[in-house]
Design an enzyme around this catalytic site. Structure first.
Site, mmCIF file in Angstrom:
data_model
loop_
_atom_site.group_PDB
_atom_site.id
_atom_site.type_symbol
_atom_site.label_atom_id
_atom_site.label_comp_id
_atom_site.label_asym_id
_atom_site.label_seq_id
_atom_site.Cartn_x
_atom_site.Cartn_y
_atom_site.Cartn_z
ATOM 1 N N GLU B 284 0.831 -1.206 0.000
ATOM 2 C CA GLU B 284 0.000 0.000 0.000
ATOM 3 C C GLU B 284 0.869 1.261 0.000
ATOM 4 O OE1 GLU B 284 -3.660 -0.659 2.125
ATOM 5 O OE2 GLU B 284 -3.623 1.392 2.876
ATOM 6 N N GLU B 287 2.006 1.717 -3.439
ATOM 7 C CA GLU B 287 0.884 2.208 -4.247
ATOM 8 C C GLU B 287 0.678 3.709 -4.023
ATOM 9 O OE1 GLU B 287 -2.838 0.300 -3.351
ATOM 10 O OE2 GLU B 287 -3.925 1.392 -4.913
ATOM 11 N N CYS B 311 -8.303 -2.109 4.276
ATOM 12 C CA CYS B 311 -8.171 -3.267 5.175
ATOM 13 C C CYS B 311 -9.501 -3.669 5.793
ATOM 14 C CB CYS B 311 -7.228 -2.968 6.326
ATOM 15 S SG CYS B 311 -5.699 -2.247 5.832
ATOM 16 N N SER B 331 -7.421 1.957 -2.089
ATOM 17 C CA SER B 331 -6.242 1.159 -2.408
ATOM 18 C C SER B 331 -6.682 -0.185 -2.989
ATOM 19 C CB SER B 331 -5.422 0.928 -1.138
ATOM 20 O OG SER B 331 -4.524 -0.144 -1.345
ATOM 21 N N LYS B 370 -15.397 -9.779 8.037
ATOM 22 C CA LYS B 370 -14.363 -10.632 7.435
ATOM 23 C C LYS B 370 -14.963 -11.932 6.916
ATOM 24 C CE LYS B 370 -10.624 -8.155 8.017
ATOM 25 N NZ LYS B 370 -9.874 -7.684 6.842
ATOM 26 N N GLU B 373 -16.165 -10.915 3.641
ATOM 27 C CA GLU B 373 -15.027 -10.655 2.745
ATOM 28 C C GLU B 373 -14.464 -11.958 2.180
ATOM 29 O OE1 GLU B 373 -11.256 -9.447 4.548
ATOM 30 O OE2 GLU B 373 -11.118 -7.812 3.121
ATOM 31 N N GLU B 378 -14.186 -12.254 -5.585
ATOM 32 C CA GLU B 378 -12.841 -11.823 -6.019
ATOM 33 C C GLU B 378 -11.738 -12.532 -5.240
ATOM 34 O OE1 GLU B 378 -15.844 -8.561 -6.207
ATOM 35 O OE2 GLU B 378 -14.997 -9.588 -4.507
ATOM 36 N N CYS B 527 -10.232 -2.020 14.701
ATOM 37 C CA CYS B 527 -10.551 -3.452 14.817
ATOM 38 C C CYS B 527 -10.700 -3.894 16.268
ATOM 39 C CB CYS B 527 -9.463 -4.292 14.170
ATOM 40 S SG CYS B 527 -9.167 -3.827 12.476
#
Lengths: 155, 597
Positions: B284, B287, B311, B331, B370, B373, B378, B527
């Site tokens: 990141e 990037e 994230c 990102s 999560k 996710e 993907e 988190c």
């Protein structure tokens, strides 16, 4: 849909795009097309930057903000205790027989929807029904059918 | 809080508290606990459950202690006969509308209504059971959250959470009277509406109406399958919160014991999401530098700045719904969890001489999003589902208890290798501002060759519980290849909880705020306050977990991601360089514009 956009535009012109405009918009839509469909709720949410769930929550709270299609004329017979004692069942049966619908249903020609309502505040003159915004107190079966016939004759 | 003191008595004990204090808070000052259900410290007062009623001498009716401010000369009784009777009746009425098959409920033993029923020893079927007459409706289509209306007591904590903390309002109160329910738009399943799966509602539901979808049995099955090599990864915020499930006070650092427990549960390899957190910083950070170069040197008008972090899967789904026009700004890095999964089934498999199809990746996450996710289409870069099962911190606590492990007596163990090594920069991913801090520690040093100019590497402006934090870092004395950044003041913003994220992104959209880099975490505190963390949660508990996270960082020998030796090794042996072709195919992803309504 175009109508609803126009209604939103008109009402927000008066009340602004704050949350306080929510009820007036929902009422105006129901006044014009008798009920709110999914797309109407989304259009209102978008216009006022509210969540769709919040708009649905508000609409579903109010008996008079219908979220299912209704007939041109909505009949609401008071089901609360005073009207019950005064014979509301006979009124409902008479209307059901005349319109060939059950309570909660809409007639095939989409002219009438028959609903029961909580107290309409006419306990002293029950049984009572409401057709759209018009109150009809001190009913009996014959009177109720007579009133319906007037509405049936309209187009 | 007002400077004026109000004098009153509670259970005949005098107390003085600032004007505006609630009876509930005043009682708590005297160590009288008044039971609550709808009340939650993180949320506005609702006063709808009535279980906190107290008696005011001379008063006409009982008062809701959570919603009533103290008054001069008040004489309050929190446990009089009238109060006890009223409370018991209220609990019995709530139970009459609650599916109280407690032994079969996921929240059995961790339910606020059950505790009160126990405390007040409610009678058997005092009121007619109204649950069985109602249509039972369970929404279990989401991979993250199960909503069971038959257990709902309509306290509306979830509605207030979704609105006030998250600014999402996927849940609202619908219908009225005995038909009242907590509903999504048109009662659609959670997967079909704007829900971000953050699980903050799960964290605050006092009963079992909103729970995480558990995969504990699936994980036991795979552990017991001799043909599977089961790898477990643990997120940064789990190690400072797992103790709360196992009898510790909040804020206990238990990394070593947790690793030992995971080994005893039977995982074949206990590895660390912190490893891929370090990797995220490299990917990141590169990037960000690439985007800055395109903007400053190439004058490329298409480059999307500010860049935001990616994230937090709750944040990703939120921006997909709410600000799809900003998706190019997010990102392209996968979250550390997903980077780990993709590498476990490629790099790790190769190094260990295993086949990807024989590896199962389990994550222990502070997060319910999560779970969603890991199920995104993907997330299959390895050719398989990169992460097979995601468990919350709570579910890990459950497994440790089920296995009969005496956690408090365990010795510490280190993580296994490879993909178990990490730095302090990775562990702070668990706190709001942590990704920003970790990124700045690395990016500044890459560009200037010097350490970031904050005492002991602690970038204090991005720490703490303020909703939106800002930091500016002036870049000076750049190495030759980064000369174009010389004199630039990198402007950063950090937001946690989605209501704050919405404010921040709206300011960026309106052009009233200008940044290069934005960190967003969907949950309050980051988190460590995630929807999968131990219940209860409040600001005090979250601050203790944060202190533990920063303590963990300070205690580690390496505190900059680029110094992690396993990170250097993976680039040499496998990935090549940050943002290489291979990195892109395994570690980066793309996003989807979703409907806002």
């Amino acid at each position: 849909m175009a109508d609803v956009q126009q209604i939103i535009k008109d009402v927000t012109g008066i009340y602004g795009k704050e949350r306080k405009a929510l009820m007036p918009i929902l009422q105006a839509v129901v006044k014009t097309k008798n009920y709110l469909d999914d797309q109407d709720l989304i259009a209102v949410a978008k216009a006022l930057d509210l969540s769709a769930a919040e708009v649905f929550g508000t609409a579903s709270f109010y008996t008079f903000l219908d979220t299912v299609p209704r007939g041109k004329n909505v009949i609401r017979v008071c089901k609360t205790i005073s009207c019950h004692m005064a014979g509301k069942d006979a009124i409902i049966h008479a209307i059901e027989d005349t319109l060939k619908v059950k309570t909660g249903e809409t007639s095939v020609d989409k002219k009438f929807t028959l609903l029961s309502a909580n107290c309409l505040g006419w306990c002293h003159k029950g049984p009572v029904m409401l057709i759209n915004d018009q109150v009809y107190p001190e009913l009996n079966a014959e009177k109720a059918i007579e009133i319906l016939q007037k509405y049936q004759e309209e187009d | 809080m007002s400077k004026y003191l109000v004098n009153l008595t509670i259970n005949d004990i005098p107390v003085s508290v600032p004007e505006g204090t609630t009876i509930l808070a005043a009682a708590s000052k005297l160590d009288f606990r008044i039971p609550t259900l709808c009340y939650h410290e993180d949320l506005c007062v609702a006063g709808n459950c009535r279980v906190c009623v107290v008696e005011q001498v001379g008063g006409r009716a009982l008062l809701a202690a959570c919603a009533t401010p103290v008054g001069e000369g008040m004489q309050i009784h929190t446990n009089s006969a009238v109060v006890r009777t009223a409370r018991k009746t209220i609990i019995e009425l709530l139970l009459s509308e609650h599916s109280s098959d407690c032994t079969k409920c996921y929240k059995n033993g961790n339910c606020e209504l059950q505790s009160l029923a126990h405390e007040y020893r409610v009678g058997d079927h005092v009121f007619i059971d109204l649950v069985n007459g109602k249509r039972k409706h369970i929404d279990d289509l989401s991979p993250s959250i199960i909503k069971d209306d038959s257990k709902c007591i309509r306290c509306q904590r979830c509605v207030r959470t979704c609105d006030e903390l998250q600014g999402v309002s996927a849940l609202a109160v619908a219908y009225k009277g005995d038909h009242q329910k907590i509903s999504t738009f048109l009662d659609h399943p959670l997967v079909e509406v704007v829900c971000t799966n953050c699980g903050q509602c799960v964290n605050r539901c006092p009963v079992g109406a909103l729970i995480e979808k558990t995969y504990v049995e699936e994980v036991w099955d795979v552990i017991n399958n001799p043909n599977k090599h089961v790898v477990v990864q643990t997120a940064p915020a789990v190690r400072v919160a797992i103790g709360e499930e196992l009898g510790y006070n909040p804020g206990e650092r238990l990394t070593g014991k947790m690793v030992t427990a995971l080994k005893r549960l039977g995982f074949d390899s206990v590895l660390d999401t912190d490893f891929t957190a370090d990797l995220t910083i490299l990917e990141e950070g590169t990037e960000l530098l690439t985007r800055l170069k395109r903007a400053v040197v190439d004058k490329d008008p298409t480059v999307a700045l500010p860049m935001t972090t990616s994230c937090s899967p709750g944040w990703v789904k939120f921006i997909e719904h709410t600000f799809p026009e900003f998706l190019p700004n997010v990102s392209t890095c996968k979250s550390p969890q997903q980077m780990f999964g993709a590498l476990a089934k490629t790099y790790y498999a190769q190094k260990k001489g295993l086949k990807a199809q024989d590896i199962t990746v389990v994550s222990i996450m502070p997060c319910t999003a999560k779970k969603y996710e890991a199920n995104r289409p993907e997330m299959r870069s390895s050719g398989y589902k990169d992460v097979d099962y995601v468990l919350t911190t709570r579910e890990l606590g459950m497994m440790i208890k089920q296995a009969g492990i005496n956690f408090q007596n365990l010795e510490d163990s280190p993580y296994d290798s490879i993909m178990g090594e990490s730095t302090g920069a990775a562990v702070i991913f668990g706190a709001t501002g942590g990704v920003m801090e970790a990124a700045l520690r690395t990016v500044y040093e890459v560009v200037t060759g010097r350490e970031v100019p904050f005492a002991n590497l602690n970038i204090m402006p991005v720490r703490g519980m303020d909703g939106v934090k800002e930091a500016k870092v002036k870049i000076e004395g750049c190495l030759p290849e980064w000369k174009f950044l010389d004199g630039i003041e990198v402007s950063c913003a950090v937001a946690h909880s989605l209501a704050n994220a919405r404010k921040l992104m709206q300011a960026v959209k309106d052009g009233t705020a200008h940044y290069h880099f934005i960190e967003v975490m969907a949950c309050p505190g980051g988190c460590l306050g995630g929807g999968g963390q131990p219940i209860p949660t409040n600001e005090e508990i979250r601050s203790k977990r944060a202190a533990a996270i920063y303590g963990e960082d300070e205690g580690l020998p390496l505190r900059k991601s680029h110094e992690n030796p396993e990170i250097k090794m993976i680039y040499e042996e496998f990935l090549g360089a940050p943002n290489s072709h291979k990195s892109h195919s395994l570690l980066h992803t793309h996003y989807l514009a979703r409907k806002k309504y």
